[in-house]
Design an enzyme around this catalytic site. Structure first.
Site, PDB file in Angstrom:
ATOM      1  CD  GLU A 186      86.898   1.457  20.222  1.00 14.87           C
ATOM      2  OE1 GLU A 186      86.627   2.322  19.375  1.00 14.87           O
ATOM      3  OE2 GLU A 186      86.741   0.230  20.021  1.00 14.87           O
ATOM      4  CD1 TRP A 191      86.195   5.745  17.417  1.00 16.84           C
ATOM      5  CD2 TRP A 191      88.314   6.016  16.765  1.00 16.84           C
ATOM      6  NE1 TRP A 191      86.966   4.864  18.141  1.00 16.84           N
ATOM      7  CE2 TRP A 191      88.272   5.008  17.749  1.00 16.84           C
ATOM      8  CE3 TRP A 191      89.542   6.374  16.196  1.00 16.84           C
ATOM      9  CZ2 TRP A 191      89.414   4.357  18.190  1.00 16.84           C
ATOM     10  CZ3 TRP A 191      90.686   5.715  16.645  1.00 16.84           C
ATOM     11  CH2 TRP A 191      90.623   4.720  17.625  1.00 16.84           C
ATOM     12  CE1 TYR A 257      86.563  -5.577  16.412  1.00 19.53           C
ATOM     13  CE2 TYR A 257      87.416  -3.705  17.664  1.00 19.53           C
ATOM     14  CZ  TYR A 257      86.402  -4.605  17.399  1.00 19.53           C
ATOM     15  OH  TYR A 257      85.227  -4.545  18.112  1.00 19.53           O
ATOM     16  CD  GLU A 294      84.360  -2.909  21.128  1.00 22.78           C
ATOM     17  OE1 GLU A 294      84.756  -2.830  19.938  1.00 22.78           O
ATOM     18  OE2 GLU A 294      83.682  -2.027  21.667  1.00 22.78           O
TER      19      GLU A 294
END
Length: 374
Positions: A186, A191, A257, A294
């Site tokens: 990612e 983050w 997600y 993911e």
């Protein structure tokens, strides 16, 4: 748009028949590791291997009960891919950041390998500049651990611990167990300390290359396939902005997600479908393994989500595998976290139906594929 990418979109269909099976980027990769890569290439278009993070370690309402798996209890079989996490290994901790003992993790990995399944490992390593977590985005961290940086020697000691773990993974004949390793995942988000707003594209490329070269050439770790994966992205240029180069990547993927209520279903289908198409085209052009590294929908509140949303997003795509995130279970009085259903959950029956689709591969099917042999 770069000229190479333009040609890729225009001539991708012409390129497919001329595709040559890629070699592992580690020229000294073990036989089993080379076989895994070759067989994942052959797998394209023949079904998608389904995976789950921390599947054998814990689930909703249980922890470290031999033989238990939320996936197995809802579908009747175990996953074909197992995800694990190395965060805190750099601190010599006995358990990772999710509380899984590293000794138990090695046992779970061995079990997965012996069943013919695939193992993939991420690493949410602490910030080596501040000593805080991976989510501490202090500026200058990546620069500090590159060769010549003030924390490069510290970072090498952390890589030594990763290497020791990987070299301790062995099968019954003493062979090293192959692992798909995905460091700095990612990386287009901000983050983590290695994220987009905290280093330049060239710095993260250098870090990826240094990490891989050190593990291979200094530590003689040759049982890894290297995955490059971003978070959400909108175009091939965005995806490849921080790509370290074809000589350093075996697998390409992205994480996505679904957020919000079921009204977000159509948006998730459209975005996932578009991203998968881009990934697959890049994979053809660069001769890499495409994957959904993911994914998930927290607590899966939609009873038909697996077949009516996820399956539609996956339709006509040829990625090698997909990894659902972990079933952390009860995190507080008011919060429960899971990404695949447990027995009795509202989407459990639909998840079983999803697992029985011809395009889905779980443990029983993957065992027959003998991914680690020619």
């Amino acid at each position: 748009m770069k000229k190479g990418i333009v040609c890729f979109f225009v001539f991708s269909a012409w390129l497919i028949p001329k595709l040559i099976i890629a070699q592992t980027v580690d020229k000294n990769a073990t036989k089993e590791t080379r076989n895994l890569l070759a067989n994942l290439h052959k797998q394209a278009g023949k079904g998608i291997l389904f995976g789950h993070q921390d599947d054998l370690a814990y689930g909703v309402g249980w922890k470290y009960e031999a033989g238990r798996s939320d996936v197995k209890e809802t579908t009747g079989q175990l996953p074909a891919v197992y995800g694990w996490e190395l965060g805190r290994i750099e601190m010599d901790a006995p358990v990772n950041l999710d509380g899984v003992p590293f000794d138990k993790m090695k046992q779970f990995i061995t079990t997965a390998y012996e069943s013919g399944s695939v193992v993939t490992i991420s690493w949410h390593l602490n910030n080596p500049l501040t000593g805080k977590t991976a989510w501490d985005p202090s500026p200058g961290t990546v620069e500090a651990i590159l060769p010549g940086g003030q924390k490069n020697e510290l970072y090498k000691t952390w890589l030594d611990k990763v290497a020791a773990f990987m070299l301790d993974l062995k099968g019954k004949k003493g062979e090293y167990i192959p692992v798909i390793f995905r460091p700095f995942h990612e990386l287009n988000g901000s983050w983590f300390w290695w994220g987009k707003n905290h280093c330049t594209p060239e710095q993260i490329k250098q870090l990826y290359r240094f990490t891989e070269t050190y593990l291979e050439e200094t530590k003689n770790v040759h049982n890894l396939l290297y995955a490059y994966n971003t978070d959400r992205f909108t175009a091939s240029e965005d995806y490849l902005e921080r790509y370290p180069g074809d000589d350093y990547v075996d697998v390409i993927g992205f994480d996505i997600y679904q957020k919000g209520d079921i009204l977000a279903n159509d948006k998730f289908i459209t975005e996932t479908d578009k991203s998968l198409s881009l990934i697959e085209k890049i994979a053809v052009f660069k001769n890499k393994i495409p994957a959904l590294t993911e994914f998930g929908y927290k607590t899966v509140p939609d009873a038909q989500w697996w077949t009516d949303v996820l399956a539609k997003a996956l339709k006509n795509h040829t990625i090698a595998y997909m990894l659902a995130w972990r079933n952390a279970g009860r995190k507080s009085k008011n919060e429960i976290e899971f990404y695949v259903p447990y027995r009795g959950q509202v989407s459990a029956a639909n998840f079983k139906k999803f697992s029985m689709m011809n395009t889905m591969i779980f443990e029983k099917k993957v065992a027959k594929k003998k991914l680690y042999t020619k």
